[in-house]
Design a protein around this motif. Sequence first.
Motif, PDB file in Angstrom:
ATOM      1  N   GLY A 159      -6.463   4.855   5.454  1.00 39.10           N
ATOM      2  CA  GLY A 159      -7.888   5.162   5.474  1.00 39.10           C
ATOM      3  C   GLY A 159      -8.716   4.311   4.531  1.00 39.10           C
ATOM      4  N   ILE A 160      -8.213   4.122   3.290  1.00 33.77           N
ATOM      5  CA  ILE A 160      -8.983   3.408   2.271  1.00 33.77           C
ATOM      6  C   ILE A 160      -8.598   1.940   2.192  1.00 33.77           C
ATOM      7  CG2 ILE A 160      -9.471   3.284  -0.205  1.00 33.77           C
ATOM      8  CD1 ILE A 160      -9.032   6.280  -0.369  1.00 33.77           C
ATOM      9  N   GLY A 212       0.805  -1.225   0.000  1.00 32.94           N
ATOM     10  CA  GLY A 212       0.000   0.000   0.000  1.00 32.94           C
ATOM     11  C   GLY A 212       0.830   1.263   0.000  1.00 32.94           C
ATOM     12  N   VAL A 213       1.895   1.279   0.766  1.00 29.11           N
ATOM     13  CA  VAL A 213       2.717   2.483   0.878  1.00 29.11           C
ATOM     14  C   VAL A 213       3.646   2.650  -0.324  1.00 29.11           C
ATOM     15  CG1 VAL A 213       4.511   3.615   2.247  1.00 29.11           C
ATOM     16  CG2 VAL A 213       2.583   2.502   3.394  1.00 29.11           C
ATOM     17  N   LEU A 214       4.143   1.541  -0.866  1.00 26.53           N
ATOM     18  CA  LEU A 214       5.118   1.631  -1.947  1.00 26.53           C
ATOM     19  C   LEU A 214       4.495   1.669  -3.338  1.00 26.53           C
ATOM     20  CD1 LEU A 214       7.828  -0.884  -0.651  1.00 26.53           C
ATOM     21  CD2 LEU A 214       7.844   1.619  -0.501  1.00 26.53           C
ATOM     22  N   LEU A 215       3.325   1.041  -3.523  1.00 26.79           N
ATOM     23  CA  LEU A 215       2.797   0.895  -4.883  1.00 26.79           C
ATOM     24  C   LEU A 215       1.354   1.344  -5.052  1.00 26.79           C
ATOM     25  CD1 LEU A 215       4.300  -2.611  -5.790  1.00 26.79           C
ATOM     26  CD2 LEU A 215       4.978  -0.405  -6.770  1.00 26.79           C
ATOM     27  N   PHE A 216       0.424   0.770  -4.259  1.00 29.60           N
ATOM     28  CA  PHE A 216      -0.995   0.988  -4.527  1.00 29.60           C
ATOM     29  C   PHE A 216      -1.747   1.048  -3.207  1.00 29.60           C
ATOM     30  CE2 PHE A 216      -5.214  -1.025  -5.768  1.00 29.60           C
ATOM     31  CZ  PHE A 216      -5.741   0.153  -6.269  1.00 29.60           C
ATOM     32  N   SER A 217      -2.260   2.220  -2.892  1.00 32.06           N
ATOM     33  CA  SER A 217      -2.888   2.421  -1.589  1.00 32.06           C
ATOM     34  C   SER A 217      -4.235   1.722  -1.463  1.00 32.06           C
ATOM     35  CB  SER A 217      -3.060   3.916  -1.317  1.00 32.06           C
ATOM     36  OG  SER A 217      -3.801   4.540  -2.354  1.00 32.06           O
ATOM     37  N   PRO A 242      -5.473  10.527  -4.890  1.00 33.86           N
ATOM     38  CA  PRO A 242      -4.584  11.631  -5.281  1.00 33.86           C
ATOM     39  C   PRO A 242      -3.133  11.208  -5.477  1.00 33.86           C
ATOM     40  CG  PRO A 242      -6.072  12.339  -3.536  1.00 33.86           C
ATOM     41  CD  PRO A 242      -6.269  10.860  -3.691  1.00 33.86           C
ATOM     42  N   SER A 243      -2.728  10.111  -4.855  1.00 32.70           N
ATOM     43  CA  SER A 243      -1.330   9.680  -4.974  1.00 32.70           C
ATOM     44  C   SER A 243      -0.941   9.355  -6.411  1.00 32.70           C
ATOM     45  CB  SER A 243      -1.076   8.455  -4.091  1.00 32.70           C
ATOM     46  OG  SER A 243      -1.904   7.377  -4.467  1.00 32.70           O
ATOM     47  N   VAL A 244      -1.880   8.847  -7.218  1.00 31.10           N
ATOM     48  CA  VAL A 244      -1.515   8.452  -8.580  1.00 31.10           C
ATOM     49  C   VAL A 244      -1.258   9.671  -9.464  1.00 31.10           C
ATOM     50  CG1 VAL A 244      -2.870   6.339  -8.360  1.00 31.10           C
ATOM     51  CG2 VAL A 244      -3.883   8.316  -9.495  1.00 31.10           C
ATOM     52  N   PHE A 260       1.236  10.572   0.211  1.00 30.38           N
ATOM     53  CA  PHE A 260      -0.203  10.442  -0.043  1.00 30.38           C
ATOM     54  C   PHE A 260      -0.645   8.986   0.096  1.00 30.38           C
ATOM     55  CE2 PHE A 260      -0.262  14.705  -1.859  1.00 30.38           C
ATOM     56  CZ  PHE A 260      -1.553  15.125  -1.573  1.00 30.38           C
ATOM     57  N   ARG A 261       0.150   8.062  -0.463  1.00 29.46           N
ATOM     58  CA  ARG A 261      -0.221   6.638  -0.402  1.00 29.46           C
ATOM     59  C   ARG A 261      -0.315   6.146   1.032  1.00 29.46           C
ATOM     60  NH1 ARG A 261       3.197   6.064  -4.764  1.00 29.46           N
ATOM     61  NH2 ARG A 261       4.891   5.381  -3.390  1.00 29.46           N
ATOM     62  N   ALA A 262       0.595   6.600   1.882  1.00 29.53           N
ATOM     63  CA  ALA A 262       0.560   6.157   3.275  1.00 29.53           C
ATOM     64  C   ALA A 262      -0.768   6.531   3.933  1.00 29.53           C
ATOM     65  CB  ALA A 262       1.735   6.766   4.040  1.00 29.53           C
TER      66      ALA A 262
END
Length: 398
Positions: free
Chosen positions: A209-210, A127-132, A189-191, A202-204
């Motif tokens: 949350g999501i 989640g933190v490195l690639l996809f939240s 928003p991270s993407v 943002f991903r963190a």
Amino acid sequence: MTTSSAPSAPPLRGTPLADRALAPDLARGFVLLLICLANVHVHLHARQQGIRAYPAADLMTLPDRVVTAVQMSLVDGRAFPMFALLVGFGAHQLAVRRLRRGVPAPDVRRLLRRRGLALLLVGGLHGVLLFSGDIAAAYGVLLLLLAPLVVGAGQRALRVLVVAGLVPVTLFGLMEGLPVPEGTTSLLPSVAQESVLLAALFRAGEWLGIGLLAQVPLVGGMVALGVLVGRRGWLDDPVHHRVLLARLAVGGLLLAGLGGLPLALAAAGVFEPTLGQAAAAGALHSATGFAGGLGYACLAALAAAALSARGASPAPVRWLTALGRRSLTGYLAHSVVFAGLLTAWAGGLGATLGVAQAALLAVGTWVLLVAGAVALEAAGRRGPAETWLRRLTYGRGS
């Protein structure tokens, strides 16, 4: 005088690949296609968002609208329930094999919690490195919470969890059909961040949350249903349940398709619902996803039963099974491709691709995942993520 010691419990080890049932791995290989399709459009950005993270209908071409309608009816909100069901089934299989070997129930519960912690770690890194929008961490939390129910609960407690799980899913659906605020250009928003560091920050937050807090209640009911399915033997002995599986597959997929259609047509711009209609369509779409997840799993079990009757598996089935045996590796790898090609901080294609083009990318990514799994199968090797998960769960030497 000699003393005797009590016999030690058998060592805890993972299941050899040759001893795995066909239906669950076939289902896992197939559901990764649905996961790729469900997640790829979430990486699109730099345009006004519409329903369920798709671009606004007036920004889509005709092929985009067709793909949106099909995916909304048959994929979105149907893939993760199937994945969750398979997690619950896998937890049941892990527990029952060890209980039958004489491992004490408290030790089995501790093993499930170790698996849960391992998934939480893997999911957090993902989640933190690639996809939240990671889902693995939520499954890890559920294994931590539900370990006593997987090992010792009666049917009634699990049924209550299944029914209760529909409540947060339906409430979530009430919101997903509502209009998106003007100026919203990405669900995540991270993407859309061009800075690698800012995107990670943002991903963190998004993952917490999501990807974690919001998804735990959404998938809990299907994980409990997976435990029930495991206890009934539907996936590991599908030959003896073919009639029931056929009814559940047809009924589940029909209900999911029809239930998802109103929101799908709204997302594709076929009609513009009122606020009340949008909320009702969202709730219906989300709730019937449970039925779709079960229907897809039963469809895979029916395929496994038919293959058992034939006594041989054609090459495509062996390929799907190879990926299913390495589903965690495949799940993580699809995010590597999507993040590398689509995010603003990497390839940036998410700002220009349409929904139909993104769907083609998703299918192509899945084909690559299958090819990689087949190569590992030919070499007699597990996926790297599976190897790591086994070591975290069982210790070195597993």
